[in-house]
Scaffold this motif. Structure first.
Motif, short mmCIF file in Angstrom:
data_model
loop_
_atom_site.label_atom_id
_atom_site.label_comp_id
_atom_site.label_asym_id
_atom_site.label_seq_id
_atom_site.Cartn_x
_atom_site.Cartn_y
_atom_site.Cartn_z
N ILE A 98 126.39 73.79 17.29
CA ILE A 98 127.71 73.20 17.57
C ILE A 98 127.62 71.75 18.04
O ILE A 98 128.64 71.08 18.18
CB ILE A 98 128.51 74.04 18.59
N ALA A 99 126.41 71.25 18.23
CA ALA A 99 126.23 69.84 18.59
C ALA A 99 125.89 68.98 17.37
O ALA A 99 125.59 67.80 17.50
CB ALA A 99 125.13 69.71 19.64
N ALA A 100 125.96 69.55 16.18
CA ALA A 100 125.64 68.80 14.96
C ALA A 100 126.63 67.65 14.77
O ALA A 100 127.77 67.71 15.24
CB ALA A 100 125.70 69.74 13.75
N SER A 101 126.19 66.63 14.07
CA SER A 101 127.04 65.46 13.83
C SER A 101 128.39 65.83 13.24
O SER A 101 129.42 65.26 13.59
CB SER A 101 126.32 64.47 12.91
N ILE A 102 128.42 66.81 12.32
CA ILE A 102 129.66 67.16 11.64
C ILE A 102 130.65 67.91 12.53
O ILE A 102 131.78 68.16 12.12
CB ILE A 102 129.39 67.98 10.35
N SER A 103 130.25 68.20 13.78
CA SER A 103 131.18 68.85 14.71
C SER A 103 131.97 67.83 15.52
O SER A 103 132.78 68.19 16.36
CB SER A 103 130.43 69.80 15.65
N MET A 128 135.65 67.57 3.61
CA MET A 128 134.85 68.78 3.51
C MET A 128 135.40 69.69 2.43
O MET A 128 136.61 69.79 2.23
CB MET A 128 134.85 69.51 4.85
N VAL A 129 134.47 70.39 1.76
CA VAL A 129 134.81 71.44 0.81
C VAL A 129 134.13 72.71 1.29
O VAL A 129 132.94 72.68 1.63
CB VAL A 129 134.31 71.12 -0.62
N VAL A 130 134.87 73.81 1.35
CA VAL A 130 134.26 75.10 1.61
C VAL A 130 134.31 75.86 0.29
O VAL A 130 135.38 76.19 -0.21
CB VAL A 130 134.98 75.88 2.73
N ALA A 134 135.30 72.19 9.73
CA ALA A 134 136.57 72.17 9.00
C ALA A 134 137.72 71.81 9.93
O ALA A 134 138.61 71.03 9.57
CB ALA A 134 136.81 73.52 8.33
N ASP A 135 137.70 72.35 11.14
CA ASP A 135 138.73 72.04 12.13
C ASP A 135 138.72 70.56 12.48
O ASP A 135 139.78 69.93 12.59
CB ASP A 135 138.49 72.91 13.38
N VAL A 136 137.54 69.98 12.62
CA VAL A 136 137.40 68.55 12.92
C VAL A 136 137.96 67.72 11.77
O VAL A 136 138.68 66.74 11.99
CB VAL A 136 135.93 68.19 13.22
N VAL A 137 137.65 68.11 10.55
CA VAL A 137 138.16 67.38 9.38
C VAL A 137 139.69 67.37 9.42
O VAL A 137 140.32 66.34 9.20
CB VAL A 137 137.62 68.00 8.07
N LEU A 188 140.42 68.34 3.50
CA LEU A 188 139.74 69.63 3.57
C LEU A 188 140.19 70.46 2.39
O LEU A 188 141.38 70.72 2.23
CB LEU A 188 140.07 70.36 4.88
N VAL A 189 139.23 70.88 1.56
CA VAL A 189 139.54 71.69 0.39
C VAL A 189 138.85 73.04 0.56
O VAL A 189 137.63 73.09 0.77
CB VAL A 189 139.07 71.01 -0.92
N LEU A 190 139.64 74.09 0.48
CA LEU A 190 139.13 75.45 0.64
C LEU A 190 139.21 76.17 -0.69
O LEU A 190 140.30 76.44 -1.20
CB LEU A 190 139.95 76.20 1.69
N MET A 191 138.06 76.48 -1.25
CA MET A 191 138.00 77.24 -2.49
C MET A 191 138.03 78.73 -2.15
O MET A 191 137.00 79.41 -2.16
CB MET A 191 136.77 76.84 -3.30
#
Length: 189
Positions: A69-74, A83-85, A109-112, A119-122
């Motif tokens: 949870i400390a990753a840059s993308i958080s 982001m794409v999921v 995704a929440d941060v995006v 944010l694109v959710l497939m």
């Protein structure tokens, strides 16, 4: 690497080929990627493909552990194009819609969303019940794009690879990335 990075999430829904192929294409285009792969996504990769998890991770520029949870993308201060999921499970979709996240994939995704990035959710499920549809509406209202991987038969696909590539091309269009994969509709006039 060109431009801002793109975050790719692969959840445990069926259709991991979409996330894997997206990573391959973005690598070819020299676009930096940050991959977060759920544990369920790893299991699905093993069931649906002959790929090794290490080989999938090697396609990404950076890989983040699901529990980091400390990753840059958080963080919203880490600039991305969005982001794409691919694919997006119902669980991940629901966590993102509620803002109550339990993993790096849904936190990113929440941060995006909070940073007003794309944010694109497939979303990969069928049939859908009313709860799924309400959640998708909620996601659309808060800025996400719900893009189920639906094949375009006007492109006259000759193989599963053709269908996957066209779908990935259409998703990348949402980020103004033309991967040359889309058979564009042509009018008569």
């Amino acid at each position: 690497m060109t431009g801002l990075p793109l975050i790719i999430g692969i959840s445990g829904a069926s259709g991991v080929v979409y996330g894997i192929r997206m990573l391959e294409i973005l690598r070819e285009l020299a676009i930096e990627t940050h991959l977060v792969l759920s544990r369920s996504g790893e299991i699905t990769i093993a069931h649906e493909t002959d790929r090794k998890i290490a080989d999938v991770k090697a396609l990404a520029t950076h890989v983040h552990a699901q529990q980091d949870i400390a990753a840059s993308i958080s963080s919203g201060s880490f600039r991305t194009r969005g982001m794409v999921v691919a694919p997006c499970s119902m669980r991940s979709m629901s966590e993102i819609a509620s803002g109550v996240t339990s993993s790096l994939l849904t936190r990113a995704a929440d941060v995006v969303l909070k940073e007003r990035r794309r944010l694109v959710l497939m979303v990969r499920e069928t049939p859908l019940h009313t709860g799924h549809l309400r959640t998708m509406t909620q996601l659309s209202e808060i800025g996400a794009i719900v893009a189920p991987p639906v094949p375009a038969f006007y492109a006259r696909p000759q193989s599963l690879d053709d269908m996957v590539d066209h779908t990935i091309g259409r998703v990348l269009d949402l980020f103004d990335v033309d991967a040359g994969l889309v058979h564009r509709w042509k009018s008569d006039g």
